[in-house]
Write an enzyme that holds these catalytic residues in place. Sequence first.
Site, PDB file in Angstrom:
ATOM      1  N   ASP A 181       4.231  -0.780   0.295  1.00 48.04           N
ATOM      2  CA  ASP A 181       3.421  -1.931   1.236  1.00 48.04           C
ATOM      3  C   ASP A 181       3.990  -1.854   2.289  1.00 48.04           C
ATOM      4  OD1 ASP A 181       5.685  -3.158   0.279  1.00 48.04           O
ATOM      5  OD2 ASP A 181       4.613  -4.539  -1.046  1.00 48.04           O
TER       6      ASP A 181
ATOM      7  N   ASN B 115       5.589 -15.309  -7.521  1.00 44.58           N
ATOM      8  CA  ASN B 115       4.302 -15.494  -7.990  1.00 44.58           C
ATOM      9  C   ASN B 115       3.711 -14.237  -8.904  1.00 44.58           C
ATOM     10  OD1 ASN B 115       3.539 -13.408  -6.140  1.00 44.58           O
ATOM     11  ND2 ASN B 115       2.644 -14.684  -4.929  1.00 44.58           N
TER      12      ASN B 115
ATOM     13  N   HIS C   3       3.688 -11.095  -8.099  1.00 46.37           N
ATOM     14  CA  HIS C   3       3.248  -9.979  -7.308  1.00 46.37           C
ATOM     15  C   HIS C   3       4.108  -8.506  -7.514  1.00 46.37           C
ATOM     16  CE1 HIS C   3       5.138 -10.608  -3.156  1.00 46.37           C
ATOM     17  NE2 HIS C   3       5.902  -9.830  -3.635  1.00 46.37           N
TER      18      HIS C   3
ATOM     19  N   GLU D 259      -1.209  -9.646  -4.867  1.00 47.67           N
ATOM     20  CA  GLU D 259      -0.968 -10.981  -5.152  1.00 47.67           C
ATOM     21  C   GLU D 259      -1.935 -11.400  -6.454  1.00 47.67           C
ATOM     22  OE1 GLU D 259       1.476 -11.974  -3.927  1.00 47.67           O
ATOM     23  OE2 GLU D 259       1.103 -12.052  -1.452  1.00 47.67           O
TER      24      GLU D 259
HETATM   25  P1  PGA Z   1      12.689  -9.788  -3.394  1.00 50.02           P
HETATM   26  O1  PGA Z   1      11.125  -9.452  -3.091  1.00 50.02           O
HETATM   27  O2  PGA Z   1      13.272  -8.486  -3.721  1.00 50.02           O
HETATM   28  O3  PGA Z   1      13.259 -10.067  -1.803  1.00 50.02           O
HETATM   29  O4  PGA Z   1      12.916 -10.786  -4.277  1.00 50.02           O
HETATM   30  C1  PGA Z   1      10.650  -8.774  -4.212  1.00 50.02           C
HETATM   31  C2  PGA Z   1       9.092  -8.616  -4.364  1.00 50.02           C
HETATM   32  O5  PGA Z   1       8.575  -9.689  -3.401  1.00 50.02           O
HETATM   33  O6  PGA Z   1       8.584  -7.883  -4.645  1.00 50.02           O
END
Ligand code: PGA
Length: 260
Positions: free
Chosen positions: A82, A153, A155, A160
Site C-alpha cells: 500500500d 483495527n 487491517h 480497513e
Molecule cells: P505497525 O503497523 O507495524 O507500525 O504497527 C502495522 C500496520 O498498520 O499494518
Amino acid sequence: MTNQSHKTSVTNNLKLFSEAQQASLYVAHQIANLINEKEKQGKPAVLGLATGNTPKGVYQELIRLHQNEALSFKNVISFNLDEYYPILPDDQQSYTYFMRQFLFKHVDIKPEHTHIPHTDFSEEGIAQYCQEYEDKIESLGGLDLQLLGIGRNGHIGFNEPGSSFESKTRLVHLNSVTREDAKAAFGSMDKVPQKAISIGVDTISKAKKIILLALGKRKSDIMKLAIHGDVTTQVPASILQTLPQAEFVLDHGAAGEIKS
Ligand code: PGA
C-alpha cells in the site's frame, strides 16, 4: 468451513516467540529460504512486502544476510501492500521512502523489480493503475510470499474494517484508528492523508504463503480477535483463519490475550 476447522488450522499455523527479535529472525529466514530456493529453480521470488514498525527487524536481518551471508536479491521482484494518497515518493512518510531507507538501498534488488503503488497522477487514472498492479502480479504467477503487519483495527495492508474479502487493488479511505496511529509520523492529524492505495484482501489471500507478524502488547487485543474471533470483514485479518497457507507469528506481548 466449520468454526472447529478454523481453530485447528489456526493452531497449526501459529508460531509464538518470547522476544520480538526471535520472531523477526524467524520471518526473515523464511523469506531468505524462499529467495534461495527460487534462485536454485532459476525463477524469480515474487514477494509482497509491508511497511510500518513491525517489519523493520525482518528487513534488518535480511540486510545482514545480504552483507554477511551472500543472500542476493537480484532474483527478487517485490510488490508493496500500500501507499498513502496523495503523497510524493520522496516525502519521509511515504512508503517508497520507507522501503528505500529500511531495505532497498542496502541490498542488490534491481530498482525496476520493486513496485510500490504510485500516486503522482489524478484520481481518475487510479482505477486503471490499480488494475495494472493486479495484472503485473498475476503475470508473474502471483505472490510467492506476502508479509503482513496488522493494524490495531485488524487491517491488513490498508484494507480497513468493512473491506470485502473479494477486494482487489484500489483507492481506499483510511479509518480513524489508522489515521490516529499515523499522526506521530505526519506531525498532526490534519497532515495525515485521508486515502491510500491498497492491494485487496483477495489479492493477499491468493499469495502462496502468507506471514502475519505481530509484535508487542498493543497488538494483543486485535490478535485475540483475529485468531479466535469470528471470520468477519469487520476484522480483515480474520480471513487468514480460513487460509491454510497463512501463518501468524507473534511475540510474547502480542500473544498476551491468546489462550494456550
Ligand atoms: P505497525 O503497523 O507495524 O507500525 O504497527 C502495522 C500496520 O498498520 O499494518
